[in-house]
Design a protein around this motif. Structure first.
Motif, short mmCIF file in Angstrom:
data_model
loop_
_atom_site.label_atom_id
_atom_site.label_comp_id
_atom_site.label_asym_id
_atom_site.label_seq_id
_atom_site.Cartn_x
_atom_site.Cartn_y
_atom_site.Cartn_z
N ALA A 169 -53.50 46.87 -11.21
CA ALA A 169 -52.89 48.20 -11.07
C ALA A 169 -52.92 48.90 -12.42
CB ALA A 169 -51.47 48.07 -10.55
N ASN A 170 -52.43 50.10 -12.45
CA ASN A 170 -52.37 50.88 -13.69
C ASN A 170 -50.97 51.41 -13.91
OD1 ASN A 170 -55.11 51.04 -14.79
ND2 ASN A 170 -55.63 52.08 -12.88
N ILE A 171 -50.69 51.85 -15.14
CA ILE A 171 -49.42 52.53 -15.40
C ILE A 171 -49.37 53.82 -14.58
CG2 ILE A 171 -48.06 53.73 -17.19
CD1 ILE A 171 -48.13 50.75 -17.74
N TYR A 203 -56.71 43.43 -25.55
CA TYR A 203 -57.51 44.64 -25.71
C TYR A 203 -58.01 45.15 -24.36
CZ TYR A 203 -57.49 43.38 -30.62
OH TYR A 203 -57.09 43.06 -31.90
N HIS A 204 -58.16 46.46 -24.27
CA HIS A 204 -58.71 47.08 -23.06
C HIS A 204 -60.21 46.79 -22.99
CE1 HIS A 204 -59.72 50.10 -20.09
NE2 HIS A 204 -58.44 50.24 -19.85
N PRO A 205 -60.74 46.46 -21.80
CA PRO A 205 -62.18 46.19 -21.72
C PRO A 205 -63.05 47.35 -22.22
CG PRO A 205 -61.12 45.93 -19.57
CD PRO A 205 -60.04 46.19 -20.55
N GLU A 263 -60.11 52.86 -6.33
CA GLU A 263 -59.88 51.47 -6.75
C GLU A 263 -59.85 51.40 -8.28
OE1 GLU A 263 -62.06 47.17 -6.33
OE2 GLU A 263 -62.31 48.60 -4.70
N PRO A 264 -58.89 50.62 -8.87
CA PRO A 264 -58.85 50.54 -10.33
C PRO A 264 -60.01 49.74 -10.91
CG PRO A 264 -57.09 49.20 -9.38
CD PRO A 264 -57.81 49.86 -8.24
N PHE A 265 -60.39 50.07 -12.11
CA PHE A 265 -61.40 49.32 -12.87
C PHE A 265 -62.69 49.08 -12.09
CE2 PHE A 265 -57.64 48.23 -15.40
CZ PHE A 265 -58.13 48.35 -16.68
N VAL A 266 -63.34 50.17 -11.69
CA VAL A 266 -64.63 50.01 -11.01
C VAL A 266 -65.82 50.40 -11.89
CG1 VAL A 266 -63.82 50.24 -8.63
CG2 VAL A 266 -64.39 52.29 -9.92
N ILE A 306 -52.48 45.00 -15.64
CA ILE A 306 -52.07 46.40 -15.67
C ILE A 306 -52.87 47.15 -16.73
CG2 ILE A 306 -50.14 48.01 -15.95
CD1 ILE A 306 -48.23 45.81 -15.11
N GLY A 307 -53.60 48.15 -16.28
CA GLY A 307 -54.35 49.02 -17.18
C GLY A 307 -53.60 50.32 -17.40
N GLU A 308 -54.35 51.30 -17.87
CA GLU A 308 -53.72 52.55 -18.31
C GLU A 308 -53.62 53.57 -17.17
OE1 GLU A 308 -55.72 53.83 -21.87
OE2 GLU A 308 -55.47 55.92 -21.33
N ALA A 309 -54.77 54.03 -16.71
CA ALA A 309 -54.80 55.09 -15.70
C ALA A 309 -56.20 55.14 -15.11
CB ALA A 309 -54.47 56.44 -16.34
N PRO A 310 -56.34 55.70 -13.91
CA PRO A 310 -57.68 55.81 -13.33
C PRO A 310 -58.55 56.75 -14.16
CG PRO A 310 -55.97 56.35 -11.70
CD PRO A 310 -55.29 56.23 -13.02
N GLY A 311 -59.84 56.45 -14.22
CA GLY A 311 -60.83 57.36 -14.79
C GLY A 311 -61.55 58.07 -13.65
N ALA A 312 -62.66 58.73 -13.98
CA ALA A 312 -63.37 59.53 -12.97
C ALA A 312 -63.84 58.67 -11.80
CB ALA A 312 -64.55 60.24 -13.62
N GLU A 313 -64.40 57.49 -12.12
CA GLU A 313 -64.95 56.66 -11.03
C GLU A 313 -63.85 56.09 -10.15
OE1 GLU A 313 -68.45 54.09 -12.18
OE2 GLU A 313 -67.86 54.87 -14.13
N GLU A 314 -62.71 55.77 -10.79
CA GLU A 314 -61.59 55.23 -10.02
C GLU A 314 -60.99 56.32 -9.13
OE1 GLU A 314 -61.96 54.74 -13.37
OE2 GLU A 314 -62.56 52.63 -13.26
N ASP A 315 -60.95 57.55 -9.65
CA ASP A 315 -60.44 58.70 -8.89
C ASP A 315 -61.31 58.93 -7.65
OD1 ASP A 315 -58.78 61.00 -8.48
OD2 ASP A 315 -60.33 62.27 -9.40
#
Ligand code: URA
Length: 219
Positions: A113-115, A189-191, A86-89, A73-82
């Protein structure tokens, strides 16, 4: 094998009898779970429970193996995930893939997944009301998945899931728990942080080995 046999029988003009899906309890159970997953994904796709829906290209539901023992479980999608759904791309995702390989796992074998399912503007931290609105979806994913371990990546995910304001450096490195019934949870830690602070990778490796030990003990 079955296809070849059926073709052979058909050539001989012998009707092939196939057990109807609804007559097999095993299939029934599978299809109920699949229906639950797909109903949940539909709900998330249409969600307007917080303001983030206005800025999204799409929701980022989660990916991976729906029978996975490990849920990340990560935090939230970033620009690339949006953009990709897909999460963590992004770069952090590539590091996550490498971390998984180090414990003989892959994106296909775990669930990610993300929060939050929607991207916060300018990648700001999730707000409490956004996490509150989104968490029931994550909880339903956890109930469907029934993972043996949760790996919470980063301060935001760890603090939210553990309802703690302790720094990530204090939360990591131990077996904690989430939910009722409790699922073992390891925080690390977050990658994205590891990309900025490679010295922390040794501690992240300790956390991964703890995850691997918990998985081995649980299987
Ligand atoms: N960071 C996260 O926490 N989640 C993602 O999906 C991507 C980056």
């Amino acid at each position: 094998m079955t296809a070849a046999r059926n073709e052979y029988l058909a050539t001989m003009g012998i009707p092939v009898w196939v057990l109807r899906r609804e007559e097999s309890p095993e299939h029934d159970e599978t299809s109920i779970t699949e229906r639950d997953w797909s109903a949940l994904a539909d709900e998330v796709r249409a969600c307007t429970n917080c303001g983030l829906h206005r800025g999204r290209i799409q929701t980022v539901f989660g990916v991976g193996n729906k029978e996975a023992d490990l849920l990340i479980i990560g935090e939230a999608p970033g620009a690339e995930e949006d953009r990709s759904g897909e999460p963590f791309v992004g770069r952090a995702g590539q590091l996550l893939d490498a971390m998984l390989r180090a414990i003989e796992l892959s994106r296909e074998k775990v669930y990610i997944a993300n929060i939050l399912k929607c991207r916060p503007p300018n990648n700001r931290d999730p707000r409490a009301e956004e996490a509150t609105a989104c968490t029931p979806y994550l909880e339903r994913q956890i109930r469907l998945l029934q993972p043996k371990v949760i790996l919470a990546l980063g301060r935001i995910a760890a603090q939210w899931l553990l309802q703690s304001d302790a720094p990530i450096g204090r939360l990591r490195g131990q077996k904690l728990g989430f939910g009722n019934p409790e699922t073992p949870l390891v925080a690390s830690y977050h990658p994205a942080y590891l990309l900025r602070s490679p010295a922390a990778k040794a501690k992240a490796w300790e956390d991964l080995k703890l995850v691997r030990r918990i998985l081995r003990a649980a299987i």
